[in-house]
Design a protein around this motif. Structure first.
Motif, PDB file in Angstrom:
ATOM      1  N   ASP A  88       0.758  -1.473  -0.105  1.00  0.00           N
ATOM      2  CA  ASP A  88      -0.157   0.152  -0.194  1.00  0.00           C
ATOM      3  C   ASP A  88       0.661   1.311   0.063  1.00  0.00           C
ATOM      4  OD1 ASP A  88      -2.037   1.740   0.202  1.00  0.00           O
ATOM      5  OD2 ASP A  88      -2.615   1.179   2.101  1.00  0.00           O
ATOM      6  N   PRO A  89       1.386   1.488  -1.056  1.00  0.00           N
ATOM      7  CA  PRO A  89       2.423   2.586  -1.018  1.00  0.00           C
ATOM      8  C   PRO A  89       1.963   4.005  -0.838  1.00  0.00           C
ATOM      9  CG  PRO A  89       2.194   1.889  -3.587  1.00  0.00           C
ATOM     10  CD  PRO A  89       1.516   0.727  -2.528  1.00  0.00           C
ATOM     11  N   ASP A  90       0.685   4.377  -0.921  1.00  0.00           N
ATOM     12  CA  ASP A  90       0.223   5.607  -0.904  1.00  0.00           C
ATOM     13  C   ASP A  90       0.003   5.631   0.670  1.00  0.00           C
ATOM     14  OD1 ASP A  90       0.308   5.985  -3.571  1.00  0.00           O
ATOM     15  OD2 ASP A  90      -1.628   5.081  -4.008  1.00  0.00           O
ATOM     16  N   SER A  91      -0.202   4.840   1.466  1.00  0.00           N
ATOM     17  CA  SER A  91      -0.257   5.066   2.774  1.00  0.00           C
ATOM     18  C   SER A  91       0.803   5.088   3.780  1.00  0.00           C
ATOM     19  CB  SER A  91      -1.172   3.648   3.433  1.00  0.00           C
ATOM     20  OG  SER A  91      -1.211   3.797   4.869  1.00  0.00           O
ATOM     21  N   ASP A  92       1.137   6.439   4.221  1.00  0.00           N
ATOM     22  CA  ASP A  92       2.302   6.440   4.949  1.00  0.00           C
ATOM     23  C   ASP A  92       2.237   5.456   6.260  1.00  0.00           C
ATOM     24  OD1 ASP A  92       3.322   8.693   3.462  1.00  0.00           O
ATOM     25  OD2 ASP A  92       2.328  10.050   4.695  1.00  0.00           O
ATOM     26  N   GLU A  93       1.276   5.406   6.912  1.00  0.00           N
ATOM     27  CA  GLU A  93       0.958   4.454   7.908  1.00  0.00           C
ATOM     28  C   GLU A  93       1.488   2.996   7.700  1.00  0.00           C
ATOM     29  OE1 GLU A  93      -2.121   3.179  11.484  1.00  0.00           O
ATOM     30  OE2 GLU A  93      -2.877   4.414   9.753  1.00  0.00           O
ATOM     31  N   ALA A  94       0.896   2.565   6.475  1.00  0.00           N
ATOM     32  CA  ALA A  94       1.166   0.948   6.066  1.00  0.00           C
ATOM     33  C   ALA A  94       2.587   0.825   5.956  1.00  0.00           C
ATOM     34  CB  ALA A  94       0.180   0.797   4.988  1.00  0.00           C
ATOM     35  N   VAL A  95       3.036   1.835   5.098  1.00  0.00           N
ATOM     36  CA  VAL A  95       4.546   1.763   4.892  1.00  0.00           C
ATOM     37  C   VAL A  95       5.363   1.889   5.920  1.00  0.00           C
ATOM     38  CG1 VAL A  95       6.476   3.285   3.705  1.00  0.00           C
ATOM     39  CG2 VAL A  95       4.410   2.834   2.404  1.00  0.00           C
TER      40      VAL A  95
END
Length: 174
Positions: A88-95
């Motif tokens: 999920d490269p668009d989610s800072d939290e997921a990264v």
């Protein structure tokens, strides 16, 4: 032939030679500083520190790194800290959560975050883009990253790269 820390430094300098950061400063200074901040750790972590942006900012591939002699472990760290390889490269939290699952990648990301969070850089970015919340994003990431590795290891990195973050580390407690 072994791929050494010194080779990583040279490759980082050459690969990022003409690139500029958001403040129009040489990007190679960032990657070299991040690698230098990891001097207390083993060679794979240090190599990954110098090369942490190589997959993001250059055409150099995982296969090319392996063929140059970069270890599987170092390449794995580089892949883990590279946003475009995330689910999920668009989610800072997921990264950040994905990075924090791996001790070595977390150390590299802490060094990267600490350099990007230097007070003079944060001030300059805020002056250039007053509507952006870069510092908040970095601070939010640190809350996750600092919980993922031993405090003493974080302290070693911050002492080298951004001692201004040490009080924040102390405030987070155990």
């Amino acid at each position: 032939m072994t791929f050494t820390v010194e080779t990583a430094m040279v490759l980082a300098e050459v690969a990022h030679n003409r690139q500029k950061d958001k403040l129009k400063r040489p990007h190679r200074e960032h990657v070299l500083t991040v690698g230098d901040a990891l001097a207390d750790f083993d060679d794979d972590i240090r190599i990954a520190g110098y090369l942490h942006d190589i997959a993001k900012d250059t055409p150099i591939t995982k296969q090319a790194l392996l063929e140059m002699g970069v270890s599987e472990r170092a390449v794995g760290i580089i892949e883990r800290v590279t946003r475009r390889f995330q689910d999920d490269p668009d989610s800072d939290e997921a990264v950040i959560l994905h990075i924090a699952e791996d001790h070595d990648a977390t150390l590299v990301k802490i060094a990267c975050n600490a350099h990007s969070s230097l007070p003079e850089r944060v001030r300059a970015l805020a002056e250039k883009w007053p509507d952006k919340t870069t510092n908040t994003r970095y601070a939010d990431a640190r809350k996750v990253l600092y919980q993922a590795v031993p405090r003493g290891e974080i302290h070693l990195i911050l002492q080298r790269i951004n001692p201004d973050l040490l009080p924040e580390l102390d405030q987070l407690g155990d």
